[in-house]
Design an enzyme around this catalytic site. Structure first.
Site, mmCIF file in Angstrom:
data_model
loop_
_atom_site.group_PDB
_atom_site.id
_atom_site.type_symbol
_atom_site.label_atom_id
_atom_site.label_comp_id
_atom_site.label_asym_id
_atom_site.label_seq_id
_atom_site.Cartn_x
_atom_site.Cartn_y
_atom_site.Cartn_z
ATOM 1 N N LYS A 99 0.731 -0.932 -0.033
ATOM 2 C CA LYS A 99 0.136 -0.146 -0.129
ATOM 3 C C LYS A 99 0.768 1.555 0.118
ATOM 4 O O LYS A 99 1.466 1.442 0.732
ATOM 5 C CB LYS A 99 -0.402 0.137 1.361
ATOM 6 N N GLU A 128 10.990 1.029 10.035
ATOM 7 C CA GLU A 128 11.337 1.783 9.658
ATOM 8 C C GLU A 128 11.156 2.966 9.481
ATOM 9 O O GLU A 128 9.965 3.297 8.968
ATOM 10 C CB GLU A 128 12.241 1.807 8.087
ATOM 11 N N CYS A 183 13.264 11.155 6.720
ATOM 12 C CA CYS A 183 13.046 10.834 8.014
ATOM 13 C C CYS A 183 14.900 10.701 8.924
ATOM 14 O O CYS A 183 15.057 10.808 9.750
ATOM 15 C CB CYS A 183 13.007 8.987 7.676
ATOM 16 N N GLU A 237 10.094 14.902 15.692
ATOM 17 C CA GLU A 237 10.379 15.278 13.870
ATOM 18 C C GLU A 237 9.401 16.313 13.791
ATOM 19 O O GLU A 237 8.643 16.039 14.132
ATOM 20 C CB GLU A 237 10.368 14.054 14.042
#
Ligand code: NAP
Ligand code: MG
Length: 500
Positions: free
Chosen positions: A205, A279, A313, A410
């Site tokens: 997906k 991840e 990331c 983040e």
């Protein structure tokens, strides 16, 4: 009459020149990319080697974040479709792909890589339109790197006995995969290429906002003659992702995305036999010592955080700079920011394109507001943003302390937080003082210091005197809340293998 193009432009706009003279040197004329992305008006699901309408008959719009215009519509999968995708993948695993010799699988992977190269410009344009990243990045990084991953894994498919010497290697079965929107095609390649090299079949997906290149990639799979059902794509939002991750047929699931969703997946799989790799997010430290080549370091810092609008990331979102050079580095950074071009991602000169979506832009705005409120000093270069679309100025915060939200959370946007340090130990302590552990950067003239820091920094990747460098042979992955498992290299293949 002014003679140079930039001077003429300044005169046309009737703008007083003084402090902008330097900036205007860089004011190239627009250079839009013109390749046709060949979009269909509507994309169906890709199941069993064919495009099929979703059982529920529903579709959603995907827009161009650079101008908020609709690009096409994408099928919304339901649980019936996810079941059908897993059934097709299971059939392909038992009847064709799982039994095929590695040397035959290699030919398909090689063919996929070549077909992707043939259509590289078309894919780069589609990626930029759908996701907002500058065309020079999708053209020079995302698409070539995606092809490189298929080439690399084609090379492994008939040599798998060498990934675990002395052991037998077998595929796991059907794997479920969910990917984010920041590198749509590249994350797809990272996931699919090793899975297929091992003999697994796939249900994947893509992210809701960036499904186009995934579905265009399905056309490549058809052109490559990949047996039906080896790779299946189901599109939609988070619920579809949850259905893919928890499906009983999946022998292994692999997820790339936020730590929050990663934790949810981990909880939902507790007590099952499924193999899992995650991840997740990051808050990398990019550490600059006073003996570093500062101009080179500034380029690395800019690449580290402003590349792809900071939607990375492993972005170097915390700059740790040695106190004796802190002021010089900040001054150089501000100069560099003043000549970064922000705007239309389809312009080949654009450095910073569009933020991927309105919710992401809102998240960046709110974290930046918290930085100002908590007392950090903000700098943004004076650039004009397009009136339509989702854009954010490159932003640097100095005077940041470890307790500030902008130093801990983040942001996933073009926002850099600068902290200073006096000693090597303080640098290591500050760099490691985070819940994440995906990547880090070190800038210094001393090789011994690089070696020391590469062992002391708790990060999956440590770049030295460079940043954001990737290679399919080099494993990538995190520690702590950045997840577990590796992608790329021999280690990445092991995560898709059963050792017998
Ligand atoms: P996200 O919200 O976690 O979404 C990632 C993917 O998961 C999307 O396809 C999303 O679908 C889907 N999803 C949402 N809820 C789900 C659920 N409950 N179960 C299963 N799947 C679900 O992350 P994002 O905001 O799109 O991506 C940014 C994050 O990814 C950042 O934190 C970044 O650090 C991380 N990232 C990590 C790496 C790495 O290698 N470590 C690489 C790239 C990005 P929809 O988008 O359709 O809702
Ligand atoms: Mg889009």
């Amino acid at each position: 009459m002014p003679t140079s193009a930039s001077a003429r432009k300044t005169a046309r706009r009737g703008r007083p020149a003084p402090e902008l003279i330097f900036g205007d040197l860089w004011a190239f004329d627009p250079a839009p990319e013109t390749a046709d992305p060949k979009l269909k008006p509507r994309y169906d699901l890709f199941i069993g080697g064919r495009f099929v309408a979703p059982a529920g008959g529903r579709y959603f719009d995907t827009i161009n974040p650079a101008n908020e215009q609709k690009l096409t519509e994408i099928a919304l999968a339901g649980s019936v479709d996810v079941d059908a995708a897993y059934a097709a993948a299971q059939r392909a695993f038992t009847t064709t792909w799982g039994r095929m010799p590695g040397r035959e699988r290699a030919k398909y992977l090689f063919r996929i890589a070549r077909l992707l190269q043939d259509r590289a410009r078309e894919f780069a344009v589609a990626e930029t339109l759908d996701g907002g990243k500058p065309i020079k990045e999708s053209r020079d990084f995302d698409v070539p790197m995606a092809a490189a991953h298929f080439f690399y894994h084609a090379g492994w498919a008939d040599k798998l006995e060498y990934i675990a010497p002395g052991r037998g290697v077998a595929p796991l079965g059907v794997v479920g995969q969910v990917i984010p929107w920041n590198f749509p095609l590249l994350m797809l390649a990272w996931k699919i290429a090793p899975a297929l090299a091992l003999g697994n079949t796939v249900v994947l997906k893509p992210a809701e906002t960036t499904s186009i290149t995934c579905l265009k990639f399905a056309e490549i799979l058809q052109d490559a003659g990949l047996p039906p059902g080896v790779v299946n794509f189901v599109t939609g939002a988070g619920e579809v992702g949850a259905a893919v991750m928890t499906h009983p047929t999946a022998a292994k699931v692999a997820f790339t995305g936020s730590t929050e969703v990663g934790k949810r997946i981990l909880r939902s799989l507790a007590g099952t036999e499924k193999k899992l790799t995650l991840e997740l997010g990051g808050k990398a430290a990019n550490i600059v010592f006073d003996d570093a080549p500062l101009d080179q370091a500034v380029e690395g810092i800019v690449n580290g955080i402003f590349f792809n609008q900071g939607h990375v990331c492993c972005a170097g979102s915390r700059l740790l700079v040695h106190e004796p050079v802190a002021e010089r580095v900040l001054a150089k950074l501000k100069n560099r920011l003043r000549v970064l071009r922000v705007g239309d991602p389809m312009d080949k000169n654009t450095d910073i394109g569009a933020i991927n979506s309105k919710p992401q832009l809102d998240k960046i705005r709110s974290l930046v507001a918290s930085g100002v409120k908590e007392g950090a000093e903000m700098y943004q270069p004076p650039c004009v943003l397009p009136s339509k679309g989702f854009y954010f100025r490159p932003t640097v915060f100095s005077g940041v302390s470890m307790s500030h939200r902008i130093a801990r959370e983040e942001i996933f946007g073009p926002v850099l937080s600068i902290l200073t340090f006096r000693t090597v130990d303080e640098a290591v302590e500050k760099a490691n003082n985070t819940a994440y552990g995906l990547s880090a950067g070190v800038w210094t003239d001393k090789g011994s210091r690089i070696l020391k820091l590469s062992t002391e920094l708790k990060a999956g990747v440590v770049w030295a005197n460079t940043y954001n460098k990737f290679d399919p042979a080099s494993p990538f992955g995190g520690y702590k809340e950045s997840g577990f498992g590796r992608e790329g290299g021999r280690q990445g293949l092991l995560d898709y293998a059963k050792l017998v």
